[in-house]
Design a protein around this motif. Structure first.
Motif, PDB file in Angstrom:
ATOM      1  N   GLU A 162       0.826  -1.209   0.000  1.00  0.00           N
ATOM      2  CA  GLU A 162       0.000   0.000   0.000  1.00  0.00           C
ATOM      3  C   GLU A 162       0.858   1.256   0.000  1.00  0.00           C
ATOM      4  OE1 GLU A 162      -3.239   0.158  -0.516  1.00  0.00           O
ATOM      5  OE2 GLU A 162      -3.040  -2.010  -0.791  1.00  0.00           O
ATOM      6  N   GLN A 163       1.941   1.253   0.772  1.00  0.00           N
ATOM      7  CA  GLN A 163       2.822   2.430   0.817  1.00  0.00           C
ATOM      8  C   GLN A 163       3.496   2.669  -0.533  1.00  0.00           C
ATOM      9  OE1 GLN A 163       5.243   3.845   4.018  1.00  0.00           O
ATOM     10  NE2 GLN A 163       4.605   2.155   5.365  1.00  0.00           N
ATOM     11  N   LEU A 164       3.925   1.589  -1.178  1.00  0.00           N
ATOM     12  CA  LEU A 164       4.587   1.756  -2.474  1.00  0.00           C
ATOM     13  C   LEU A 164       3.613   2.256  -3.540  1.00  0.00           C
ATOM     14  CD1 LEU A 164       7.000  -1.309  -2.531  1.00  0.00           C
ATOM     15  CD2 LEU A 164       7.613   1.115  -2.382  1.00  0.00           C
ATOM     16  N   LYS A 165       2.366   1.794  -3.477  1.00  0.00           N
ATOM     17  CA  LYS A 165       1.358   2.301  -4.419  1.00  0.00           C
ATOM     18  C   LYS A 165       1.147   3.800  -4.209  1.00  0.00           C
ATOM     19  CE  LYS A 165      -1.393  -1.924  -5.106  1.00  0.00           C
ATOM     20  NZ  LYS A 165      -2.693  -2.591  -4.848  1.00  0.00           N
ATOM     21  N   GLU A 166       1.030   4.204  -2.945  1.00  0.00           N
ATOM     22  CA  GLU A 166       0.842   5.617  -2.635  1.00  0.00           C
ATOM     23  C   GLU A 166       2.075   6.429  -3.038  1.00  0.00           C
ATOM     24  OE1 GLU A 166      -1.769   7.387  -1.516  1.00  0.00           O
ATOM     25  OE2 GLU A 166      -2.924   5.536  -1.812  1.00  0.00           O
ATOM     26  N   TYR A 167       3.229   5.843  -2.842  1.00  0.00           N
ATOM     27  CA  TYR A 167       4.486   6.509  -3.208  1.00  0.00           C
ATOM     28  C   TYR A 167       4.522   6.798  -4.706  1.00  0.00           C
ATOM     29  CZ  TYR A 167       9.545   7.107  -3.910  1.00  0.00           C
ATOM     30  OH  TYR A 167      10.789   7.582  -4.264  1.00  0.00           O
ATOM     31  N   ILE A 168       4.139   5.805  -5.505  1.00  0.00           N
ATOM     32  CA  ILE A 168       4.128   5.978  -6.968  1.00  0.00           C
ATOM     33  C   ILE A 168       3.177   7.103  -7.368  1.00  0.00           C
ATOM     34  CG2 ILE A 168       3.441   4.883  -9.146  1.00  0.00           C
ATOM     35  CD1 ILE A 168       4.448   2.218  -7.897  1.00  0.00           C
ATOM     36  N   LEU A 169       2.008   7.125  -6.744  1.00  0.00           N
ATOM     37  CA  LEU A 169       1.019   8.157  -7.078  1.00  0.00           C
ATOM     38  C   LEU A 169       1.449   9.533  -6.589  1.00  0.00           C
ATOM     39  CD1 LEU A 169      -2.288   6.233  -6.247  1.00  0.00           C
ATOM     40  CD2 LEU A 169      -1.375   6.746  -8.516  1.00  0.00           C
ATOM     41  N   ASN A 170       1.891   9.605  -5.342  1.00  0.00           N
ATOM     42  CA  ASN A 170       2.265  10.903  -4.762  1.00  0.00           C
ATOM     43  C   ASN A 170       3.489  11.513  -5.421  1.00  0.00           C
ATOM     44  OD1 ASN A 170       0.130  10.728  -2.962  1.00  0.00           O
ATOM     45  ND2 ASN A 170       1.371   9.840  -1.321  1.00  0.00           N
ATOM     46  N   GLN A 171       4.424  10.664  -5.825  1.00  0.00           N
ATOM     47  CA  GLN A 171       5.630  11.156  -6.500  1.00  0.00           C
ATOM     48  C   GLN A 171       5.391  11.381  -7.993  1.00  0.00           C
ATOM     49  OE1 GLN A 171       8.572  11.936  -4.909  1.00  0.00           O
ATOM     50  NE2 GLN A 171       7.396  11.544  -3.036  1.00  0.00           N
ATOM     51  N   LYS A 172       4.195  11.001  -8.450  1.00  0.00           N
ATOM     52  CA  LYS A 172       3.813  11.146  -9.864  1.00  0.00           C
ATOM     53  C   LYS A 172       4.849  10.502 -10.787  1.00  0.00           C
ATOM     54  CE  LYS A 172       1.180  15.372  -9.007  1.00  0.00           C
ATOM     55  NZ  LYS A 172       0.971  16.810  -9.335  1.00  0.00           N
ATOM     56  N   LEU A 173       5.219   9.271 -10.427  1.00  0.00           N
ATOM     57  CA  LEU A 173       6.202   8.546 -11.221  1.00  0.00           C
ATOM     58  C   LEU A 173       5.587   8.103 -12.542  1.00  0.00           C
ATOM     59  CD1 LEU A 173       7.932   6.322  -8.506  1.00  0.00           C
ATOM     60  CD2 LEU A 173       8.559   8.606  -9.307  1.00  0.00           C
ATOM     61  N   SER A 174       6.351   8.214 -13.588  1.00  0.00           N
ATOM     62  CA  SER A 174       5.879   7.845 -14.925  1.00  0.00           C
ATOM     63  C   SER A 174       6.179   6.379 -15.215  1.00  0.00           C
ATOM     64  CB  SER A 174       6.562   8.720 -15.982  1.00  0.00           C
ATOM     65  OG  SER A 174       6.295  10.084 -15.756  1.00  0.00           O
ATOM     66  N   PRO A 175       5.426   5.761 -16.137  1.00  0.00           N
ATOM     67  CA  PRO A 175       5.727   4.385 -16.534  1.00  0.00           C
ATOM     68  C   PRO A 175       7.171   4.250 -16.975  1.00  0.00           C
ATOM     69  CG  PRO A 175       3.615   5.055 -17.426  1.00  0.00           C
ATOM     70  CD  PRO A 175       4.234   6.288 -16.817  1.00  0.00           C
ATOM     71  N   GLY A 176       7.831   3.209 -16.482  1.00  0.00           N
ATOM     72  CA  GLY A 176       9.228   2.985 -16.841  1.00  0.00           C
ATOM     73  C   GLY A 176      10.221   3.554 -15.848  1.00  0.00           C
ATOM     74  N   GLU A 177       9.759   4.404 -14.923  1.00  0.00           N
ATOM     75  CA  GLU A 177      10.680   4.971 -13.931  1.00  0.00           C
ATOM     76  C   GLU A 177      11.041   3.917 -12.889  1.00  0.00           C
ATOM     77  OE1 GLU A 177      10.566   8.893 -12.262  1.00  0.00           O
ATOM     78  OE2 GLU A 177       8.939   9.462 -13.616  1.00  0.00           O
ATOM     79  N   ARG A 178      12.290   3.999 -12.426  1.00  0.00           N
ATOM     80  CA  ARG A 178      12.809   3.036 -11.461  1.00  0.00           C
ATOM     81  C   ARG A 178      12.393   3.418 -10.037  1.00  0.00           C
ATOM     82  NH1 ARG A 178      17.467  -0.310 -11.498  1.00  0.00           N
ATOM     83  NH2 ARG A 178      18.134   0.602 -13.482  1.00  0.00           N
ATOM     84  N   LEU A 179      12.034   2.399  -9.259  1.00  0.00           N
ATOM     85  CA  LEU A 179      11.737   2.586  -7.844  1.00  0.00           C
ATOM     86  C   LEU A 179      13.006   2.323  -7.029  1.00  0.00           C
ATOM     87  CD1 LEU A 179       8.290   0.800  -7.810  1.00  0.00           C
ATOM     88  CD2 LEU A 179       8.675   3.195  -7.269  1.00  0.00           C
ATOM     89  N   PRO A 231      21.682  -7.259 -15.362  1.00  0.00           N
ATOM     90  CA  PRO A 231      22.291  -5.913 -15.386  1.00  0.00           C
ATOM     91  C   PRO A 231      21.260  -4.852 -15.776  1.00  0.00           C
ATOM     92  CG  PRO A 231      23.697  -7.507 -16.490  1.00  0.00           C
ATOM     93  CD  PRO A 231      22.394  -8.206 -16.222  1.00  0.00           C
ATOM     94  N   GLY A 232      21.208  -3.791 -15.023  1.00  0.00           N
ATOM     95  CA  GLY A 232      20.243  -2.732 -15.305  1.00  0.00           C
ATOM     96  C   GLY A 232      18.846  -3.053 -14.822  1.00  0.00           C
ATOM     97  N   GLY A 233      18.729  -4.180 -14.109  1.00  0.00           N
ATOM     98  CA  GLY A 233      17.413  -4.586 -13.629  1.00  0.00           C
ATOM     99  C   GLY A 233      16.983  -3.826 -12.392  1.00  0.00           C
ATOM    100  N   GLY A 234      15.837  -4.208 -11.873  1.00  0.00           N
ATOM    101  CA  GLY A 234      15.298  -3.548 -10.697  1.00  0.00           C
ATOM    102  C   GLY A 234      13.782  -3.517 -10.746  1.00  0.00           C
ATOM    103  N   LEU A 235      13.203  -2.617  -9.996  1.00  0.00           N
ATOM    104  CA  LEU A 235      11.753  -2.474  -9.917  1.00  0.00           C
ATOM    105  C   LEU A 235      11.349  -1.203 -10.655  1.00  0.00           C
ATOM    106  CD1 LEU A 235       9.314  -3.903  -8.484  1.00  0.00           C
ATOM    107  CD2 LEU A 235       9.532  -2.171  -6.696  1.00  0.00           C
ATOM    108  N   PHE A 236      10.446  -1.338 -11.630  1.00  0.00           N
ATOM    109  CA  PHE A 236      10.053  -0.205 -12.459  1.00  0.00           C
ATOM    110  C   PHE A 236       8.531  -0.063 -12.475  1.00  0.00           C
ATOM    111  CE2 PHE A 236      14.105  -1.744 -13.915  1.00  0.00           C
ATOM    112  CZ  PHE A 236      14.836  -0.600 -14.202  1.00  0.00           C
ATOM    113  N   VAL A 237       8.077   1.168 -12.579  1.00  0.00           N
ATOM    114  CA  VAL A 237       6.648   1.429 -12.696  1.00  0.00           C
ATOM    115  C   VAL A 237       6.149   0.815 -14.004  1.00  0.00           C
ATOM    116  CG1 VAL A 237       4.840   3.187 -12.818  1.00  0.00           C
ATOM    117  CG2 VAL A 237       6.862   3.565 -11.391  1.00  0.00           C
ATOM    118  N   SER A 238       5.043   0.101 -13.943  1.00  0.00           N
ATOM    119  CA  SER A 238       4.510  -0.589 -15.111  1.00  0.00           C
ATOM    120  C   SER A 238       4.074   0.393 -16.187  1.00  0.00           C
ATOM    121  CB  SER A 238       3.310  -1.455 -14.701  1.00  0.00           C
ATOM    122  OG  SER A 238       2.681  -2.022 -15.829  1.00  0.00           O
ATOM    123  N   GLU A 239       4.173  -0.064 -17.428  1.00  0.00           N
ATOM    124  CA  GLU A 239       3.688   0.743 -18.548  1.00  0.00           C
ATOM    125  C   GLU A 239       2.179   0.904 -18.477  1.00  0.00           C
ATOM    126  OE1 GLU A 239       5.395   2.349 -20.800  1.00  0.00           O
ATOM    127  OE2 GLU A 239       7.311   1.690 -19.962  1.00  0.00           O
ATOM    128  N   GLY A 240       1.535  -0.043 -17.809  1.00  0.00           N
ATOM    129  CA  GLY A 240       0.090   0.071 -17.609  1.00  0.00           C
ATOM    130  C   GLY A 240      -0.719  -0.569 -18.717  1.00  0.00           C
TER     131      GLY A 240
END
Length: 234
Positions: free
Chosen positions: A16-33, A69-78
């Motif tokens: 729930e916190q990570l979902k709110e973080y994505i919304l509050n920070q207005k992260l775009s699809p493809g941005e790294r968390l 390499p270059g992996g991680g957690l990224f905001v979904s394209e949706g």
């Protein structure tokens, strides 16, 4: 703002916190968390707990997990896949009737038709026209026709320029296509459906909202009556 978790349901709170973080920070699809290590430190939990949260978020279609390499957690394209699946199983579980499904389509697509006629541009009309021409091809099979029919209705929702209506149209049409057995319908349905689609297209092109809504209503009424007659011997 992400905070340490002080509750036994660690994973749920992290999700729930990570979902709110994505919304509050207005992260775009493809941005790294933040990295796994950083989130472990922030939430004061183990790597296993963070990975479980990652997989829950990925399952919900919120993030993509990339390895190597270059992996991680990224905001979904949706996309609407996860929404559609949730709605589909919820409705099947509730044993929603065909009549209720059609009633929903009539309400939803009345508004879509009106808005599409009011807001369509020349490019929109061209796009709808291309789909209609594909439907008019004489040698297409049932599956192709259903796909073009879906494209037509979803395109109208896109032309209506309301993301919520578009989302609902995608979900409802997908549900419709899974519930309806098109193979059980007589082929006469398809030429008639094309005529209705032409009427809808013409009304949208002419920017006539009332005419577009009436054409859509006639189309859906005919389909419902035809389906019930030929699948239930009514």
């Amino acid at each position: 703002m992400l905070n340490p978790v002080k509750n036994r349901r660690y994973t749920d709170h992290i999700v729930e916190q990570l979902k709110e973080y994505i919304l509050n920070q207005k992260l775009s699809p493809g941005e790294r968390l933040p990295s796994e290590a950083k989130l472990c430190e922030t939430f004061d939990v183990s790597p296993g707990t963070i990975r479980e949260a990652f997989h829950m978020l990925e399952h919900d279609g919120v993030v993509n997990i990339k390895k190597g390499p270059g992996g991680g957690l990224f905001v979904s394209e949706g996309n609407f896949y996860h929404v559609i699946e949730s709605i589909f199983y919820a409705l099947r579980w509730e044993q929603i009737s065909f009549e209720s499904l059609m009633e929903t389509r009539k309400v939803l697509e009345d508004r879509i038709a009106r808005l599409a006629a009011s807001r369509s541009t020349k490019d929109d009309i061209t796009e709808i026209g291309v789909i209609l021409k594909k439907m008019e091809t004489s040698d297409i099979n049932h599956a192709q026709f259903v796909q073009y029919d879906t494209d037509f209705h979803v395109c109208l929702a896109k032309v209506a320029r309301n993301k919520i209506l578009e989302m609902f149209m995608v979900a409802v049409k997908e549900l419709h296509n899974r519930v309806v057995d098109y193979e059980a319908l007589y082929d006469e349905l398809f030429p008639v459906a094309i005529r209705f689609h032409r009427d809808i297209y013409a009304a949208v092109a002419e920017k006539e909202p009332e005419k577009a809504a009436a054409a859509m209503a006639a189309h859906l009424e005919y389909f419902e009556e035809h389906y019930l007659k030929n699948t239930r011997n009514v």
